[in-house]
Design a protein around this motif. Structure first.
Motif, PDB file in Angstrom:
ATOM      1  N   LYS A  74      10.076  12.607  -1.589  1.00 19.64           N
ATOM      2  CA  LYS A  74      10.780  13.863  -1.787  1.00 19.64           C
ATOM      3  C   LYS A  74      12.267  13.600  -1.580  1.00 19.64           C
ATOM      4  O   LYS A  74      12.666  12.937  -0.620  1.00 19.64           O
ATOM      5  CB  LYS A  74      10.298  14.921  -0.810  1.00 19.64           C
ATOM      6  CG  LYS A  74       8.896  15.388  -1.089  1.00 19.64           C
ATOM      7  CD  LYS A  74       8.523  16.539  -0.182  1.00 19.64           C
ATOM      8  CE  LYS A  74       7.167  17.076  -0.555  1.00 19.64           C
ATOM      9  NZ  LYS A  74       6.825  18.255   0.261  1.00 19.64           N
ATOM     10  N   HIS A 106       8.249  12.855   2.314  1.00 20.94           N
ATOM     11  CA  HIS A 106       7.235  12.488   1.321  1.00 20.94           C
ATOM     12  C   HIS A 106       6.021  13.372   1.514  1.00 20.94           C
ATOM     13  O   HIS A 106       5.841  14.014   2.540  1.00 20.94           O
ATOM     14  CB  HIS A 106       6.856  11.009   1.436  1.00 20.94           C
ATOM     15  CG  HIS A 106       6.247  10.649   2.753  1.00 20.94           C
ATOM     16  ND1 HIS A 106       4.917  10.793   3.023  1.00 20.94           N
ATOM     17  CD2 HIS A 106       6.810  10.161   3.885  1.00 20.94           C
ATOM     18  CE1 HIS A 106       4.667  10.398   4.255  1.00 20.94           C
ATOM     19  NE2 HIS A 106       5.812  10.009   4.806  1.00 20.94           N
ATOM     20  N   ASP A 107       5.205  13.436   0.472  1.00 21.27           N
ATOM     21  CA  ASP A 107       3.892  14.053   0.625  1.00 21.27           C
ATOM     22  C   ASP A 107       2.876  12.931   0.448  1.00 21.27           C
ATOM     23  O   ASP A 107       3.199  11.769   0.626  1.00 21.27           O
ATOM     24  CB  ASP A 107       3.704  15.223  -0.353  1.00 21.27           C
ATOM     25  CG  ASP A 107       3.817  14.818  -1.801  1.00 21.27           C
ATOM     26  OD1 ASP A 107       3.804  13.604  -2.084  1.00 21.27           O
ATOM     27  OD2 ASP A 107       3.919  15.700  -2.666  1.00 21.27           O
ATOM     28  N   GLU A 108       1.684  13.234   0.073  1.00 27.77           N
ATOM     29  CA  GLU A 108       0.661  12.188  -0.032  1.00 27.77           C
ATOM     30  C   GLU A 108       0.845  11.286  -1.251  1.00 27.77           C
ATOM     31  O   GLU A 108       0.279  10.213  -1.314  1.00 27.77           O
ATOM     32  CB  GLU A 108      -0.726  12.840  -0.077  1.00 27.77           C
ATOM     33  CG  GLU A 108      -1.087  13.584   1.189  1.00 27.77           C
ATOM     34  CD  GLU A 108      -1.037  12.683   2.406  1.00 27.77           C
ATOM     35  OE1 GLU A 108      -1.567  11.556   2.349  1.00 27.77           O
ATOM     36  OE2 GLU A 108      -0.461  13.102   3.418  1.00 27.77           O
ATOM     37  N   GLN A 109       1.646  11.722  -2.248  1.00 24.96           N
ATOM     38  CA  GLN A 109       1.787  10.946  -3.474  1.00 24.96           C
ATOM     39  C   GLN A 109       3.218  10.561  -3.823  1.00 24.96           C
ATOM     40  O   GLN A 109       3.437   9.539  -4.450  1.00 24.96           O
ATOM     41  CB  GLN A 109       1.231  11.736  -4.667  1.00 24.96           C
ATOM     42  CG  GLN A 109      -0.254  11.678  -4.792  1.00 24.96           C
ATOM     43  CD  GLN A 109      -0.680  12.286  -6.110  1.00 24.96           C
ATOM     44  OE1 GLN A 109      -0.225  13.377  -6.456  1.00 24.96           O
ATOM     45  NE2 GLN A 109      -1.531  11.597  -6.832  1.00 24.96           N
ATOM     46  N   PHE A 138       5.507   4.692   2.211  1.00 34.10           N
ATOM     47  CA  PHE A 138       6.021   5.921   2.806  1.00 34.10           C
ATOM     48  C   PHE A 138       6.432   5.746   4.264  1.00 34.10           C
ATOM     49  O   PHE A 138       6.992   6.654   4.866  1.00 34.10           O
ATOM     50  CB  PHE A 138       4.976   7.035   2.710  1.00 34.10           C
ATOM     51  CG  PHE A 138       4.716   7.491   1.301  1.00 34.10           C
ATOM     52  CD1 PHE A 138       5.754   7.742   0.431  1.00 34.10           C
ATOM     53  CD2 PHE A 138       3.415   7.669   0.845  1.00 34.10           C
ATOM     54  CE1 PHE A 138       5.513   8.164  -0.856  1.00 34.10           C
ATOM     55  CE2 PHE A 138       3.165   8.089  -0.447  1.00 34.10           C
ATOM     56  CZ  PHE A 138       4.209   8.337  -1.302  1.00 34.10           C
ATOM     57  N   ARG A 139       6.180   4.590   4.849  1.00 29.47           N
ATOM     58  CA  ARG A 139       6.460   4.373   6.267  1.00 29.47           C
ATOM     59  C   ARG A 139       7.929   4.629   6.600  1.00 29.47           C
ATOM     60  O   ARG A 139       8.256   5.234   7.614  1.00 29.47           O
ATOM     61  CB  ARG A 139       6.082   2.945   6.643  1.00 29.47           C
ATOM     62  CG  ARG A 139       6.063   2.732   8.137  1.00 29.47           C
ATOM     63  CD  ARG A 139       5.515   1.376   8.518  1.00 29.47           C
ATOM     64  NE  ARG A 139       4.133   1.252   8.031  1.00 29.47           N
ATOM     65  CZ  ARG A 139       3.624   0.149   7.478  1.00 29.47           C
ATOM     66  NH1 ARG A 139       4.367  -0.923   7.346  1.00 29.47           N
ATOM     67  NH2 ARG A 139       2.384   0.130   7.076  1.00 29.47           N
ATOM     68  N   SER A 160       0.842  -1.204   0.000  1.00 25.93           N
ATOM     69  CA  SER A 160       0.000   0.000   0.000  1.00 25.93           C
ATOM     70  C   SER A 160       0.876   1.251   0.000  1.00 25.93           C
ATOM     71  O   SER A 160       2.065   1.207   0.323  1.00 25.93           O
ATOM     72  CB  SER A 160      -0.903  -0.002   1.228  1.00 25.93           C
ATOM     73  OG  SER A 160      -0.112   0.165   2.394  1.00 25.93           O
ATOM     74  N   ARG A 161       0.266   2.351  -0.339  1.00 28.35           N
ATOM     75  CA  ARG A 161       0.986   3.621  -0.359  1.00 28.35           C
ATOM     76  C   ARG A 161       1.469   3.995   1.039  1.00 28.35           C
ATOM     77  O   ARG A 161       2.570   4.494   1.210  1.00 28.35           O
ATOM     78  CB  ARG A 161       0.079   4.716  -0.913  1.00 28.35           C
ATOM     79  CG  ARG A 161       0.820   5.979  -1.249  1.00 28.35           C
ATOM     80  CD  ARG A 161      -0.044   6.901  -2.036  1.00 28.35           C
ATOM     81  NE  ARG A 161      -0.316   6.294  -3.326  1.00 28.35           N
ATOM     82  CZ  ARG A 161      -0.185   6.912  -4.484  1.00 28.35           C
ATOM     83  NH1 ARG A 161       0.167   8.165  -4.509  1.00 28.35           N
ATOM     84  NH2 ARG A 161      -0.450   6.309  -5.611  1.00 28.35           N
ATOM     85  N   GLU A 162       0.668   3.711   2.050  1.00 29.52           N
ATOM     86  CA  GLU A 162       1.070   4.017   3.424  1.00 29.52           C
ATOM     87  C   GLU A 162       2.312   3.211   3.810  1.00 29.52           C
ATOM     88  O   GLU A 162       3.222   3.725   4.456  1.00 29.52           O
ATOM     89  CB  GLU A 162      -0.070   3.716   4.403  1.00 29.52           C
ATOM     90  CG  GLU A 162      -1.281   4.626   4.265  1.00 29.52           C
ATOM     91  CD  GLU A 162      -2.183   4.230   3.099  1.00 29.52           C
ATOM     92  OE1 GLU A 162      -2.182   3.040   2.695  1.00 29.52           O
ATOM     93  OE2 GLU A 162      -2.860   5.117   2.572  1.00 29.52           O
TER      94      GLU A 162
END
Length: 96
Positions: free
Chosen positions: A89, A83-86, A77-78, A72-74
């Protein structure tokens, strides 16, 4: 085929190269040897011999692409420091 100075000059002109007299003699000798080798190959009887398209009988030795599990996206990014929502960075590395 006879390799002479005119042929070497023509090839040199087409290739945009310049040769001195010693280099021309070496090139003439090398070209004559190559042509002799091709003439020797032309003596072979190749009737009934299919052209070689591949070096092996194997058609496709690569595995098929298979879709495997995704995260998953979450979860992506964990562990990301920025990072932002998508997107992830990253620091700017190209300067003007």
């Amino acid at each position: 085929m006879n390799v002479n100075d005119e042929l070497v000059d023509k090839i040199a002109n087409l290739a945009r190269l310049e040769f001195n007299s010693q280099e021309k003699e070496e090139i003439k000798s090398d070209l004559q040897q190559m042509i002799g080798f091709i003439d020797k190959l032309n003596e072979l009887d190749t009737t009934g011999v299919a052209p070689l398209l591949h070096m092996s009988e194997n058609i496709n030795v690569l595995r098929e692409d298979e879709v495997s599990g995704t995260i998953s996206r979450e979860a992506e990014f964990r562990n990301a420091p920025l990072h932002d929502e998508q997107f992830f960075k990253v620091p700017k590395v190209i300067r003007k």
